[in-house]
Write a protein that holds these residues in place. Structure first.
Motif, PDB file in Angstrom:
ATOM      1  N   ASP A 162      23.189  54.611  38.366  1.00 30.78           N
ATOM      2  CA  ASP A 162      23.903  55.119  37.132  1.00 30.78           C
ATOM      3  C   ASP A 162      23.849  56.912  37.669  1.00 30.78           C
ATOM      4  O   ASP A 162      24.962  57.314  37.037  1.00 30.78           O
ATOM      5  CB  ASP A 162      22.712  55.360  36.110  1.00 30.78           C
ATOM      6  N   ASN A 163      22.789  57.329  38.178  1.00 26.89           N
ATOM      7  CA  ASN A 163      22.789  58.763  38.298  1.00 26.89           C
ATOM      8  C   ASN A 163      23.772  59.215  39.608  1.00 26.89           C
ATOM      9  O   ASN A 163      24.763  60.144  39.655  1.00 26.89           O
ATOM     10  CB  ASN A 163      21.530  59.217  38.763  1.00 26.89           C
ATOM     11  N   GLY A 164      23.821  58.375  40.919  1.00 22.46           N
ATOM     12  CA  GLY A 164      24.699  58.516  41.845  1.00 22.46           C
ATOM     13  C   GLY A 164      25.974  58.386  41.897  1.00 22.46           C
ATOM     14  O   GLY A 164      26.826  59.165  42.189  1.00 22.46           O
ATOM     15  N   LEU A 165      26.558  57.173  41.026  1.00 30.92           N
ATOM     16  CA  LEU A 165      27.837  56.979  41.344  1.00 30.92           C
ATOM     17  C   LEU A 165      28.811  58.037  40.554  1.00 30.92           C
ATOM     18  O   LEU A 165      29.808  58.364  41.147  1.00 30.92           O
ATOM     19  CB  LEU A 165      28.222  55.468  40.615  1.00 30.92           C
ATOM     20  N   PRO A 166      28.261  58.575  39.303  1.00 29.38           N
ATOM     21  CA  PRO A 166      29.111  59.852  38.992  1.00 29.38           C
ATOM     22  C   PRO A 166      29.250  60.912  39.961  1.00 29.38           C
ATOM     23  O   PRO A 166      30.252  61.592  40.093  1.00 29.38           O
ATOM     24  CB  PRO A 166      28.482  60.227  37.565  1.00 29.38           C
ATOM     25  N   LEU A 167      28.219  61.066  40.731  1.00 30.56           N
ATOM     26  CA  LEU A 167      27.978  62.099  41.519  1.00 30.56           C
ATOM     27  C   LEU A 167      29.054  62.018  42.954  1.00 30.56           C
ATOM     28  O   LEU A 167      29.410  62.934  43.265  1.00 30.56           O
ATOM     29  CB  LEU A 167      26.606  62.421  42.139  1.00 30.56           C
ATOM     30  N   ILE A 168      29.351  60.948  43.085  1.00 25.88           N
ATOM     31  CA  ILE A 168      30.139  60.821  44.286  1.00 25.88           C
ATOM     32  C   ILE A 168      31.638  60.226  43.671  1.00 25.88           C
ATOM     33  O   ILE A 168      32.398  59.771  44.320  1.00 25.88           O
ATOM     34  CB  ILE A 168      29.717  59.630  45.240  1.00 25.88           C
ATOM     35  N   ASN A 169      31.852  60.655  42.333  1.00 30.09           N
ATOM     36  CA  ASN A 169      33.026  60.427  42.109  1.00 30.09           C
ATOM     37  C   ASN A 169      33.524  59.063  41.908  1.00 30.09           C
ATOM     38  O   ASN A 169      34.874  58.598  42.104  1.00 30.09           O
ATOM     39  CB  ASN A 169      34.107  61.221  42.553  1.00 30.09           C
ATOM     40  N   VAL A 170      32.853  58.047  41.753  1.00 31.16           N
ATOM     41  CA  VAL A 170      33.042  56.667  41.551  1.00 31.16           C
ATOM     42  C   VAL A 170      33.716  56.596  40.200  1.00 31.16           C
ATOM     43  O   VAL A 170      33.012  57.159  39.214  1.00 31.16           O
ATOM     44  CB  VAL A 170      32.114  55.717  42.086  1.00 31.16           C
ATOM     45  N   SER A 171      34.688  56.043  40.116  1.00 27.68           N
ATOM     46  CA  SER A 171      35.199  55.737  38.632  1.00 27.68           C
ATOM     47  C   SER A 171      34.202  55.066  37.694  1.00 27.68           C
ATOM     48  O   SER A 171      33.520  53.992  38.320  1.00 27.68           O
ATOM     49  CB  SER A 171      36.437  55.111  38.634  1.00 27.68           C
ATOM     50  N   PRO A 172      33.744  55.680  36.421  1.00 31.15           N
ATOM     51  CA  PRO A 172      32.907  55.242  35.701  1.00 31.15           C
ATOM     52  C   PRO A 172      33.185  53.627  35.387  1.00 31.15           C
ATOM     53  O   PRO A 172      32.431  52.687  35.277  1.00 31.15           O
ATOM     54  CB  PRO A 172      32.928  55.857  34.425  1.00 31.15           C
TER      55      PRO A 172
END
Lengths: 351, 504, 330, 338
Positions: free
Chosen positions: C285-295
């Protein structure tokens, strides 16, 4: 043993249902004042459908709508599905068609998805208009626009520029763009940003919080982590702006990162007072509903037909004119209203 | 003080429609091993459950050290020092050995009610060591072999300070060597003053261990003897109720061409190197101790758990059997051991049960024909002699024997050539038993090849044309009808040393 | 035998594997966005995962008894809403009382479910499904369709989520307390072990004199109480209470348990495992937005990870069983 | 061998006939009709009733295979996600240039594939429970739908396509006609064929069925695949009604479907229940919802009513099965072959 429990459980259910029914016929619940009425037989019935239940913006909008309709001496029906889905709204519209209401005001969950059912409603002689969140031109007679998208987009950039002295990184925290409003506003923001005035402002990212609290919080946190120099967040959505402001307050970043956008005064009062958000905008949902109510009445009375140039009087709000847009016609409520520390106190209890 | 630590007088236990125990007496002295014997379905298990408080008897009294007691639930029996080690090991596979040992009487600190793991692990280790086992008490129960689980169960009984330990067929699933270890442990317990009720239908166990023996038959008490004071023959008569030979109808030996040939069949961990042939009209008995791999072998032949190696020839052609449907299509039918869970659908009518395995016969292009179904099930139910007044009665309303007849009738709906009967008379009363034997003989003379798995010596000896004895996954010996004696079979069933040369 | 040893090792130290996976994931994310492993971000992550951990621990016990509870999202919303309404009406209310109120409301919901499961004998999945609808409806109903917003809540209440105890954020602190409690409870109390015994073998449990209905009541009430607590924390954290709070959150919670190695067939589940499972989701949840994975990819990625975890688990179990069998005879 | 004759004619028993759960449902429908028409003047007319059927029938297609699944003592909670994925793929392939007819075929294929995948996992890993498998795929399928369309909606279908959602044949909605045809088909399949008999057998006693030569794995695969196909049909109707689709459509449909099946008297313990019951339950819930909608009851009350109705009906069916039901037990739900 099991049998005994089962029976007693069924009994409890039965009694609860009885009590609930009793309350229902008592009919003090404001939400469904629509069902009580067969009093004015020749009175018209006007329905409004919001996106989903349990949304204060929607409650206020419907309240305004109801006021307008009551003023005109007619009956208002206020509905909303429990989830913000197209399916739910379709079902409600079908039910309203069966009730042969005179008009339906829809705050759409999808721009195109309601076209078939709304067309059916219009074919059955029901006047259809949309408000706040539009449906496409073919599925409505007129749209009641809270404010000009261009104005909404541009004013937020102007506000941010003023807050950060025309310099620094900014980010946008949007909802999902299903209702298409946000995307349109963001387009106008980007257009506005092209002006030379804003050459020192950099829009670093558009994040989506899905209009969910937890998601909006993590997205805000990710923005802050990824861009340590971030100066401002624009959140053109009521959930997003409150979540972003909450994160900034909790982290003690007041004054370093500012938040603005579109928010509910009640949700935002806290953050406007503590300075996280120097000011923000929204239109008055009560007025919006009120205007929609009068427009619905005017359409049902065939006073107007939704053509460009039609004019009608909307109670205390004065006269309005139907104007042209890219897709269909609309009535514009006015400019977005600015909420700042001076006026937030009187508004926070209103909606 | 009474002479007996435990005494049961005139116990009667009825279940709806069945009398499971009828006026049963029993007594147990301190420091003795008392064998409880009887055929399957004689009421031994119910009797145990009465002692341990699982069932409350309808009539009769239980005396503990001369005092009358009533156990309403298993916990009360445990409290006064009665522990049972059940036939189907009842433990918690996901929990550790220590926990299994101490379940229900965990050691806790009085003040905090905290479980004292260190002490429990240490105690468990000590207990296991005293039983001659070096098991790590932290091991998960489910990963142990049956023999080791058995030992844990005994440790559990000891840890509860049991003065009376009931062992329900403990050797059934053990190898010879493991049984030997169990005997030693049991004797040691006896010498320490524990009274032991040892249930088994292996004569070997009884002679080796018991001081006295009590026999139950058809839910009734037959008698109690000193082991030294009763001959083998008399004991068999006591258990079976009449001379064995009477039960078995005469069978004409009419062995015809080969139907099924199995070569070097094996399944990892279950059985190995199985070779035999089956002819038309032949009854091949397969016997051996429970856990010797008999059922697994036959289930592999029927495609339930496919075999890993070897080959099966049906009427001379090599075939592969991967699913029960394959087997049925070839002409192999299987009567499972546990009819309630593997054969019948109890909440269905007799008619629907009979037709389940051959629905294609009563249907046209997939559509069921009720008329056909009724006709077929009526014919078959009458053929096997199910005692009922309508084919629409539920299978659950029938007695064990009649349920088994329905299960047999199921097999007759198909054009089968080989029938595998797994413990066909388990839990079947004497009356129904002889009619099931009659059915089997009749089927054999009609030309079916029959494989019968059974633990009941008399039945194996009385019915089979040939007997294959299995031990630890291998066939140790083939016996012809005239060579077959209890002793010969037992010897082969226990012989650890497999003489491979004997495999025909 | 080399391979079988490895498999036994893996199955025994499943938690280590999970931890390893989390670490690898963290390294990858760190590599792509250096902001990940900063003190600030980690503490954000802990705060966001705290509520999930609390709920997942409760769900673990429910799953261990072979049950399931789909109503916890709704229970959370209902108790959050009732507490929020109460504190907005009585701003002087001590935050402890507010938390207590939430726990009581949640426990009441749990008791209803427990009764349905144990006494009436409805399958947990159906019973909790029905209650999910009912509780959700009641949340809208008691809230009258309105939200309770930040300004209506006293600072003391909002402070529950932002204040610190012993230098640790209160949310995290509460999660740690509950974790310790659970660790002690399931490992060192008789009742705790009875829950496992019941899930491992209900028939034996009966013979051992374990009162199954009591255990069912206990786990569902506990689950309800934790949902109630989580409701208060949630509302305090976001300073807003709505009708659709935590809608669909039950699936995330169950997913955390499954990732943590809890078996839905009962009897199996470790506190540490569940904690790690929740952490894994927290990192995603925290990391995916950080590496710009589309929500919008997040759900799919989570789905794949859960499915792979479930299948991996079963394969390992199968192998272990086969090895046990091979060791047994011949 | 025996001279005893056994009766093979079943006497008709009024008592047994009248004690069927279906009568209760019919009574419920009648009550709902009476109450509805007394509280709302708009209910009792032909257009209203046929409009009503159109609003709730889309998800009802999934009820057919769900009945079979629950009779087999399994469950499928991924159907809502399957609807979303099938719908999204249909719209995407259409907008990528595929003719609509082919896009519909693709939609059905996607549905079948999703269902098959569920069935495959369950058959391959017999020790896994259906709850866990379909819970995982529920997240996965909707996740894929989101990957494809993100938060966009996709539409612009040819005008004939909307016939699926809005078309009438004479005075009868097309969807109702198809529903009735399929209902008859599925009822016959379940009650009159070998296949149906075997479905009941599996739910009553999986091990005995396997030992009796019933191809348990194959039947499970077929039924789960059917569930996927029916979800795809739902997707077609739903998409046609909306004229466009998004990844979040058909949210929580699985719950509505399971509620209908449970209300229809299908015992959660497996092996019991009739197709007719579930079909009637579709109308009970549908008309109840529509009737409450006509008096403009708030959505939250509706949620409570449906939830309570579900629990109450399961309680009643449990009472009918009387004591035979045990709360999920490993040996109960999972066969042991060894």
């Amino acid at each position: 043993m099991r049998k005994w429990w089962s029976f007693s459980f069924l009994l409890v259910i039965f009694l609860t249902v009885l009590v609930a029914c009793g309350q229902q016929t008592g009919g003090s619940n404001e939400d469904n004042s629509g069902d009580s009425g067969s009093e004015g037989n020749d009175g018209q019935r006007h329905a409004v459908i919001f996106k989903s239940t349990g949304n204060p913006f929607g409650e206020k909008l419907m309240e305004g709508f109801e006021t307008a309709i009551t003023e005109a001496g007619d009956e208002a029906i206020l509905r909303a599905p429990d989830q913000p889905t197209v399916e739910g709204q379709i079902q409600i519209i079908e039910e309203l068609i069966s009730q042969q209401v005179d008009s339906i005001t829809i705050i759409g969950n999808d721009y195109d998805g309601l076209q078939p059912v709304l067309t059916k409603a219009m074919d059955r002689g029901i006047k259809v208009l949309s408000a706040d969140s539009a449906v496409n031109g073919a599925s409505r007679l007129v749209h009641i626009n809270q404010a000009d998208p261009e104005a909404i987009g541009r004013i937020q950039i102007e506000a941010v520029a003023e807050m950060i002295d025309h310099e620094g990184q900014i980010a946008i925290l949007s909802a999902t763009s299903q209702a298409s409003n946000q995307n349109l506003w963001i387009e106008w923001m980007q257009t506005e940003l092209e002006k030379p005035d804003y050459e020192n402002i950099e829009l670093v990212e558009i994040a989506y919080g899905d209009d969910l609290r937890d998601k909006s919080v993590s997205e805000t946190e990710a923005l802050l982590q990824s861009y340590p120099d971030l100066k401002a967040i624009i959140a053109p959505t009521t959930v997003g702006i409150a979540a972003a402001s909450k994160v900034i307050s909790d982290k003690g970043l007041q004054g370093e990162v500012v938040v603005t956008g579109l928010g509910l005064p009640s949700e935002m009062a806290e953050y406007i007072e503590n300075g996280v958000s120097p000011w923000m905008y929204l239109w008055n949902p009560i007025d919006l509903g009120y205007l929609a109510g009068y427009a619905a009445k005017a359409l049902a009375d065939e006073e107007i037909s939704g053509e460009v140039g039609d004019t009608f009087e909307a109670g205390d709000l004065g006269n309005f004119e139907v104007t042209e847009t890219e897709d269909g016609t609309e009535v514009l409520l006015g400019d977005p209203f600015k909420f700042d520390p001076d006026n937030i106190d009187e508004w926070k209890d209103v909606y | 003080m009474s002479d007996y630590v435990l005494e049961l007088k005139a116990i009667t236990k009825e279940f709806p429609g069945v009398k499971a125990l009828d006026n049963v007496h029993f007594n147990l002295k301190a420091g003795e091993i008392h064998a409880l014997m009887g055929e399957n379905g004689a009421g031994k298990s119910t009797f145990i459950k009465v002692i341990t408080g699982v069932h409350l008897p309808n009539k009769g009294d239980v005396y503990l050290n001369g005092e009358k007691v009533v156990f309403h639930n298993p916990k009360e029996a445990t409290k006064v020092g009665i522990a049972a080690i059940y036939q189907h090991v009842t433990n918690y596979p996901d929990l550790s050995v220590t926990e299994n040992i101490f379940m229900g009487h965990e050691k806790i600190k009085k003040s905090t009610r905290k479980i004292q793991w260190k002490e429990m692990h240490a105690d468990a280790k000590a207990l296991l060591e005293s039983l001659g086992s070096d098991l790590n008490p932290k091991t998960e129960m489910g990963s142990l072999s049956v023999a080791k689980q058995q030992i844990v169960e005994i440790a559990k009984a000891l840890s509860a300070n049991a003065k009376i330990i009931i062992m329900d067929e403990p050797t059934a699933a053990l190898t010879h060597r493991e049984s030997e270890e169990l005997y030693k442990i049991t004797e040691r317990l006896r010498d320490e003053g524990v009274a032991i009720i040892f249930i088994s239908h292996r004569f070997e166990d009884m002679y080796r261990l018991a001081d006295r023996v009590t026999v139950l038959r058809d839910s009734q008490y037959i008698g109690t003897w000193d082991v030294d004071g009763i001959s083998n023959d008399k004991l068999v008569v006591a258990m079976v109720g009449r001379e064995i030979k009477q039960l078995f109808p005469e069978k004409q030996v009419l062995i015809d061409e080969e139907l099924l040939r199995v070569e070097k069949l094996g399944q990892a961990g279950m059985f190995k190197d199985i070779s035999f042939t089956l002819h038309k009209g032949e009854i091949l008995g397969i016997t051996g101790l429970v856990g010797a791999g008999r059922s697994e072998l036959c289930q592999a032949l029927f495609g339930i758990e496919p075999y890993d190696e070897g080959a099966v020839y049906f009427e001379g052609e090599k075939v592969t059997i991967k699913t029960p449907a394959d087997a049925v299509n070839l002409g192999i039918g299987y009567l499972p051991e546990d009819r309630q869970t593997q054969s019948l659908i109890l909440q269905w009518s007799i008619s629907q049960n009979i037709t389940l395995s051959s629905l294609d016969k009563i249907s046209h292009k997939g559509w069921l024909n009720n008329q056909e179904e009724r006709k077929m099930s009526k014919t078959l139910a009458e053929q096997v002699g199910v005692k009922t007044n309508s084919i629409f009665n539920l299978a659950s309303s029938l007695s064990g024997g009649n349920q088994q007849k329905v299960a047999v009738a199921k097999l007759l709906t198909k054009d089968l050539k080989v029938l595998i009967f797994d413990e066909p008379t388990k839990g079947v009363d004497i009356g129904a038993r002889s009619s099931i034997y009659q059915i089997m003989i009749d089927l054999a003379s009609e030309g079916y090849g029959i494989i019968m798995i059974s633990s009941e010596m008399p039945e194996v000896i009385g019915l089979s044309d040939r007997i294959a004895v299995m031990c630890e996954g291998r066939i140790t010996r083939f016996l012809d009808k005239d060579q077959a004696t209890q002793e010969a079979i037992l010897e082969a069933a226990m012989s650890k040393q497999t003489s491979k040369s004997q495999v025909v | 035998m080399m391979e079988s040893n490895l498999i036994r090792y893996v199955s025994k130290f499943r938690e280590l594997g999970l931890l390893g996976f989390i670490i690898i994931l963290a390294i990858v994310i760190q590599f792509l966005n250096p902001a990940f492993l900063t003190l600030g971000n980690l503490s954000d992550m802990l705060k966001n995962t705290a509520i999930l951990c609390i709920l997942a621990l409760g769900m673990m016990l429910v799953l261990v008894t072979r049950g399931i509870d789909l109503s916890i999202g709704a229970t959370l919303a209902l108790s959050g809403m009732i507490t929020a309404l109460t504190v907005s009406a009585y701003p002087g209310l001590s935050p402890f009382l507010a938390i207590l109120l939430g726990i009581i409301v949640g426990s009441a919901c749990g008791v209803i479910l427990g009764l349905l499961v144990s006494k009436v004998g409805i399958l947990p999945i159906i019973a909790s499904l029905g209650l999910m609808n009912a509780f959700r409806g009641m949340t809208f109903w008691v809230g009258g369709g309105d939200w309770v917003s930040a300004y209506q809540m006293p600072d003391s209440f909002k402070g529950i989520a932002t204040s610190n105890i012993l230098g640790i954020n209160t949310l995290v602190f509460i999660a740690i307390i509950i974790f310790l409690f659970f660790y002690y409870f399931v490992n060192n109390t008789i009742t705790g072990r009875q829950i496992y015994a019941l899930g491992s073998n209900p028939d034996s449990a009966k013979i051992s004199g374990i009162n199954a209905n009591k255990v069912y009541m206990l786990v569902y009430t506990l689950m309800g109480g934790l949902s109630g607590l989580a409701g208060v924390l949630w509302v305090s954290k976001f300073a807003s209470s709505q009708g659709d709070t935590a809608s669909g959150y039950e699936l995330t919670v169950i997913a955390a348990c499954i990732l943590g190695g809890v078996s839905i067939n009962g009897g199996v589940g470790k506190v540490i495992g569940v904690l790690l499972g929740a952490f894994l989701l927290g990192v995603l949840d925290n990391g995916l937005p950080l590496i710009n994975v589309s929500p919008f990819w997040q759900m799919g990625i989570e789905g794949v990870i859960i499915l792979v975890a479930v299948l991996f688990n079963t394969e390992i179990k199968k192998k272990v069983e086969k090895n046990n069998r091979l060791r047994r005879v011949i | 061998m025996s001279t005893r004759t056994i009766n093979n004619v079943q006497n008709f028993s009024w008592k047994r006939f009248m004690l069927q759960w279906e009568w209760m449902l019919i009574a419920l429908i009648i009550i709902i009709f009476i109450v509805n028409s007394s509280i709302s003047p708009y209910f009792l007319n032909f257009t209203s009733i046929s409009d009503a059927t159109m609003t709730f029938l889309d998800k009802a297609f999934i009820v057919f295979p769900m009945v079979m699944i629950m009779i087999m003592r399994e469950i499928d909670i991924s159907v809502g996600s399957t609807v979303a994925l099938a719908s999204v793929v249909m719209a995407t392939t259409f907008n990528a240039g595929l003719p609509m007819e082919l896009a519909i075929v693709v939609c059905l294929l996607v549905g079948a594939l999703c269902g098959f995948f569920n069935g495959f996992l369950l058959v391959k890993y017999r020790e896994l429970s259906a709850v866990i498998v379909t819970l995982s795929t529920m997240i996965l399928y909707r996740g894929i739908a989101y990957m494809i369309l993100e938060d966009q909606s996709s539409g612009g279908f040819p005008s004939w396509f909307s016939y699926f959602g809005w078309g009438y044949i004479g005075p009868i909605p097309f969807i109702l006609l198809l529903f009735v045809i399929l209902a008859i088909g599925f009822a016959l399949l379940l009650h009159k064929t070998v296949f149906g008999r075997q479905v009941y057998a599996i739910g009553s006693n999986t091990t005995a069925s396997r030992f009796s030569g019933v191809k348990v794995d194959r039947i499970k695969l077929i039924v789960f695949t059917l569930a996927g196909v029916m979800a795809a049909i739902t997707a077609i109707f739903l998409t046609a009604r909306m004229g466009s689709t998004r990844p979040n459509v058909a949210n929580m449909y699985e719950l509505d479907v399971i509620a209908m099946v449970a209300l229809g008297g299908i015992s959660t313990a497996g092996g019991k229940g009739k197709m007719l019951g579930a079909i009637l339950a579709v109308f009970v819930i549908g008309y109840l919802q529509y009737g409450l909608g006509l008096i403009n009851i708030p959505a939250q009350m509706l949620l409570i009513v449906i939830g309570v109705l579900l629990i109450a009906s399961v309680t009643v069916t449990n009472l009918r099965v009387k004591g035979k039901f045990k709360t999920s037990s490993k040996s109960d739900s999972k066969e042991k072959v060894s």
